[in-house]
Scaffold this motif. Structure first.
Motif, PDB file in Angstrom:
ATOM      1  N   ASN A 130     -25.099 -15.365 -27.054  1.00 43.93           N
ATOM      2  CA  ASN A 130     -25.160 -15.625 -28.490  1.00 43.93           C
ATOM      3  C   ASN A 130     -26.590 -15.861 -28.981  1.00 43.93           C
ATOM      4  OD1 ASN A 130     -25.047 -18.099 -27.045  1.00 43.93           O
ATOM      5  ND2 ASN A 130     -24.421 -19.185 -28.880  1.00 43.93           N
ATOM      6  N   TYR A 131     -27.545 -16.088 -28.098  1.00 44.65           N
ATOM      7  CA  TYR A 131     -28.961 -16.178 -28.466  1.00 44.65           C
ATOM      8  C   TYR A 131     -29.688 -14.875 -28.138  1.00 44.65           C
ATOM      9  CZ  TYR A 131     -28.427 -21.311 -28.720  1.00 44.65           C
ATOM     10  OH  TYR A 131     -28.045 -22.581 -29.049  1.00 44.65           O
ATOM     11  N   ARG A 132     -29.424 -14.365 -26.931  1.00 47.61           N
ATOM     12  CA  ARG A 132     -30.154 -13.204 -26.419  1.00 47.61           C
ATOM     13  C   ARG A 132     -29.886 -11.942 -27.237  1.00 47.61           C
ATOM     14  NH1 ARG A 132     -28.171  -9.676 -23.183  1.00 47.61           N
ATOM     15  NH2 ARG A 132     -26.508 -11.048 -22.486  1.00 47.61           N
ATOM     16  N   ILE A 133     -28.621 -11.654 -27.503  1.00 49.71           N
ATOM     17  CA  ILE A 133     -28.280 -10.401 -28.180  1.00 49.71           C
ATOM     18  C   ILE A 133     -28.855 -10.342 -29.598  1.00 49.71           C
ATOM     19  CG2 ILE A 133     -26.352  -9.027 -29.059  1.00 49.71           C
ATOM     20  CD1 ILE A 133     -24.894  -9.805 -26.414  1.00 49.71           C
ATOM     21  N   PRO A 134     -28.680 -11.384 -30.440  1.00 51.03           N
ATOM     22  CA  PRO A 134     -29.314 -11.311 -31.769  1.00 51.03           C
ATOM     23  C   PRO A 134     -30.839 -11.181 -31.692  1.00 51.03           C
ATOM     24  CG  PRO A 134     -27.661 -13.042 -31.750  1.00 51.03           C
ATOM     25  CD  PRO A 134     -27.812 -12.565 -30.330  1.00 51.03           C
ATOM     26  N   LEU A 135     -31.450 -11.857 -30.724  1.00 55.17           N
ATOM     27  CA  LEU A 135     -32.895 -11.775 -30.552  1.00 55.17           C
ATOM     28  C   LEU A 135     -33.324 -10.344 -30.227  1.00 55.17           C
ATOM     29  CD1 LEU A 135     -35.258 -13.934 -30.420  1.00 55.17           C
ATOM     30  CD2 LEU A 135     -35.073 -13.712 -27.957  1.00 55.17           C
ATOM     31  N   ILE A 136     -32.613  -9.698 -29.319  1.00 54.89           N
ATOM     32  CA  ILE A 136     -32.919  -8.320 -28.939  1.00 54.89           C
ATOM     33  C   ILE A 136     -32.732  -7.388 -30.135  1.00 54.89           C
ATOM     34  CG2 ILE A 136     -32.135  -6.353 -27.557  1.00 54.89           C
ATOM     35  CD1 ILE A 136     -31.487  -8.389 -25.318  1.00 54.89           C
ATOM     36  N   LEU A 137     -31.611  -7.534 -30.836  1.00 62.48           N
ATOM     37  CA  LEU A 137     -31.332  -6.650 -31.966  1.00 62.48           C
ATOM     38  C   LEU A 137     -32.349  -6.826 -33.089  1.00 62.48           C
ATOM     39  CD1 LEU A 137     -27.434  -6.882 -32.126  1.00 62.48           C
ATOM     40  CD2 LEU A 137     -28.823  -5.039 -31.165  1.00 62.48           C
ATOM     41  N   LEU A 138     -32.768  -8.071 -33.328  1.00 58.06           N
ATOM     42  CA  LEU A 138     -33.722  -8.342 -34.401  1.00 58.06           C
ATOM     43  C   LEU A 138     -35.125  -7.847 -34.058  1.00 58.06           C
ATOM     44  CD1 LEU A 138     -34.169  -9.749 -37.166  1.00 58.06           C
ATOM     45  CD2 LEU A 138     -34.770 -11.805 -35.868  1.00 58.06           C
ATOM     46  N   PHE A 139     -35.631  -8.224 -32.905  1.00 60.36           N
ATOM     47  CA  PHE A 139     -37.031  -7.950 -32.587  1.00 60.36           C
ATOM     48  C   PHE A 139     -37.271  -6.628 -31.872  1.00 60.36           C
ATOM     49  CE2 PHE A 139     -37.059 -12.590 -33.082  1.00 60.36           C
ATOM     50  CZ  PHE A 139     -37.995 -12.662 -34.101  1.00 60.36           C
ATOM     51  N   PHE A 140     -36.314  -6.165 -31.085  1.00 66.01           N
ATOM     52  CA  PHE A 140     -36.556  -4.957 -30.327  1.00 66.01           C
ATOM     53  C   PHE A 140     -35.864  -3.738 -30.918  1.00 66.01           C
ATOM     54  CE2 PHE A 140     -36.906  -8.499 -27.277  1.00 66.01           C
ATOM     55  CZ  PHE A 140     -38.268  -8.425 -27.095  1.00 66.01           C
ATOM     56  N   GLU A 141     -34.795  -3.968 -31.672  1.00 71.06           N
ATOM     57  CA  GLU A 141     -34.109  -2.867 -32.347  1.00 71.06           C
ATOM     58  C   GLU A 141     -34.465  -2.838 -33.834  1.00 71.06           C
ATOM     59  OE1 GLU A 141     -32.220  -0.550 -30.844  1.00 71.06           O
ATOM     60  OE2 GLU A 141     -32.475  -1.482 -28.894  1.00 71.06           O
ATOM     61  N   ASN A 142     -35.223  -3.834 -34.298  1.00 70.05           N
ATOM     62  CA  ASN A 142     -35.677  -3.939 -35.692  1.00 70.05           C
ATOM     63  C   ASN A 142     -34.528  -3.861 -36.690  1.00 70.05           C
ATOM     64  OD1 ASN A 142     -38.465  -4.140 -35.029  1.00 70.05           O
ATOM     65  ND2 ASN A 142     -38.438  -1.957 -34.581  1.00 70.05           N
ATOM     66  N   MET A 143     -33.437  -4.529 -36.383  1.00 69.53           N
ATOM     67  CA  MET A 143     -32.271  -4.522 -37.263  1.00 69.53           C
ATOM     68  C   MET A 143     -32.332  -5.703 -38.220  1.00 69.53           C
ATOM     69  SD  MET A 143     -29.032  -3.653 -34.964  1.00 69.53           S
ATOM     70  CE  MET A 143     -28.540  -1.972 -34.871  1.00 69.53           C
ATOM     71  N   PRO A 144     -31.854  -5.515 -39.436  1.00 70.48           N
ATOM     72  CA  PRO A 144     -31.754  -6.651 -40.365  1.00 70.48           C
ATOM     73  C   PRO A 144     -30.581  -7.553 -39.973  1.00 70.48           C
ATOM     74  CG  PRO A 144     -30.891  -4.663 -41.389  1.00 70.48           C
ATOM     75  CD  PRO A 144     -31.462  -4.257 -40.046  1.00 70.48           C
ATOM     76  N   TYR A 145     -30.646  -8.809 -40.405  1.00 71.82           N
ATOM     77  CA  TYR A 145     -29.583  -9.750 -40.075  1.00 71.82           C
ATOM     78  C   TYR A 145     -28.219  -9.247 -40.536  1.00 71.82           C
ATOM     79  CZ  TYR A 145     -32.761 -13.454 -38.553  1.00 71.82           C
ATOM     80  OH  TYR A 145     -33.678 -14.194 -37.864  1.00 71.82           O
ATOM     81  N   SER A 146     -28.166  -8.577 -41.685  1.00 72.35           N
ATOM     82  CA  SER A 146     -26.878  -8.105 -42.198  1.00 72.35           C
ATOM     83  C   SER A 146     -26.224  -7.130 -41.224  1.00 72.35           C
ATOM     84  CB  SER A 146     -27.050  -7.452 -43.573  1.00 72.35           C
ATOM     85  OG  SER A 146     -27.940  -6.354 -43.491  1.00 72.35           O
ATOM     86  N   GLU A 147     -27.006  -6.251 -40.635  1.00 77.97           N
ATOM     87  CA  GLU A 147     -26.453  -5.282 -39.685  1.00 77.97           C
ATOM     88  C   GLU A 147     -26.102  -5.956 -38.365  1.00 77.97           C
ATOM     89  OE1 GLU A 147     -27.520  -0.818 -38.050  1.00 77.97           O
ATOM     90  OE2 GLU A 147     -28.634  -1.642 -39.750  1.00 77.97           O
ATOM     91  N   ILE A 148     -26.926  -6.900 -37.944  1.00 76.35           N
ATOM     92  CA  ILE A 148     -26.632  -7.642 -36.713  1.00 76.35           C
ATOM     93  C   ILE A 148     -25.329  -8.409 -36.895  1.00 76.35           C
ATOM     94  CG2 ILE A 148     -27.402  -9.459 -35.134  1.00 76.35           C
ATOM     95  CD1 ILE A 148     -30.305  -8.674 -35.917  1.00 76.35           C
ATOM     96  N   SER A 149     -25.140  -8.979 -38.071  1.00 80.29           N
ATOM     97  CA  SER A 149     -23.911  -9.702 -38.380  1.00 80.29           C
ATOM     98  C   SER A 149     -22.697  -8.792 -38.255  1.00 80.29           C
ATOM     99  CB  SER A 149     -23.995 -10.278 -39.796  1.00 80.29           C
ATOM    100  OG  SER A 149     -22.789 -10.891 -40.151  1.00 80.29           O
ATOM    101  N   GLU A 150     -22.832  -7.589 -38.770  1.00 75.76           N
ATOM    102  CA  GLU A 150     -21.739  -6.628 -38.704  1.00 75.76           C
ATOM    103  C   GLU A 150     -21.438  -6.229 -37.260  1.00 75.76           C
ATOM    104  OE1 GLU A 150     -20.792  -2.317 -40.642  1.00 75.76           O
ATOM    105  OE2 GLU A 150     -22.063  -3.691 -41.777  1.00 75.76           O
TER     106      GLU A 150
END
Length: 168
Positions: free
Chosen positions: A122-142
């Motif tokens: 729950n910490y690692r995956i959002p961190l990877i998606l945000l910083f390494f996949e450059n995804m916005p929070y809205s898409e990560i939430s989805e």
């Protein structure tokens, strides 16, 4: 349109999946610790699974977003089912390239990768998606099914944990 009738025909699905194949393979590499064979098997399994789930695609988001979320969830469930733990998820990322103001030496990059790999999902995956996949929070939430506020809090906590570990 009938219930569970797919929005995409099989040939359209194949074209869209082909466009997303590199992304899905990349998810497989992250989830399966850089193992190319496992990542390839994962991509093939996602193809079959997503095809079976195609009737659930409602068109409320881009097909690629739906497929991305489906692939992550499929992979995480697969890891849980096999009781495997991911210990190194971003081995192939160039962390320094994503942090231009910060310069890391190779030892620091290796240490940071190791620490990121130890974070709970729950910490690692959002961190990877945000910083390494450059995804916005809205898409990560989805993709993750987490609320944006929870995601922001988890990313903040993850960064705090990493700072503490790097200071030691």
């Amino acid at each position: 349109m009938l219930a569970n009738e797919p929005l995409l025909a099989k040939d359209e699905y194949d074209r869209e999946f082909e466009k997303a194949l590199d992304m899905i393979y990349s998810i497989g590499l992250k989830l399966y610790r850089g193992n190319e064979d496992d990542a390839s098997d994962f991509a093939q399994s996602v193809y079959v699974f997503a095809l079976k789930q195609l009737g659930k695609f409602a068109g409320r988001s881009a097909f690629s977003t739906w497929l991305y979320r489906l692939a992550w969830n499929f992979g995480l469930e697969d890891l849980r089912r096999k009781k495997r733990f991911v210990t190194e998820t971003i081995e192939n990322f160039d962390i320094a390239a994503h942090e231009p103001e910060t310069s890391f030496d190779e030892d620091e990059i290796t240490e940071l990768r190791q620490h990121i790999a130890t974070l709970p999902d729950n910490y690692r995956i959002p961190l990877i998606l945000l910083f390494f996949e450059n995804m916005p929070y809205s898409e990560i939430s989805e993709i993750t099914g987490m609320k944006e506020g929870t995601l922001k809090a988890n990313v903040h906590r993850a960064k705090h944990i990493l700072r503490q570990k790097m200071e030691k």
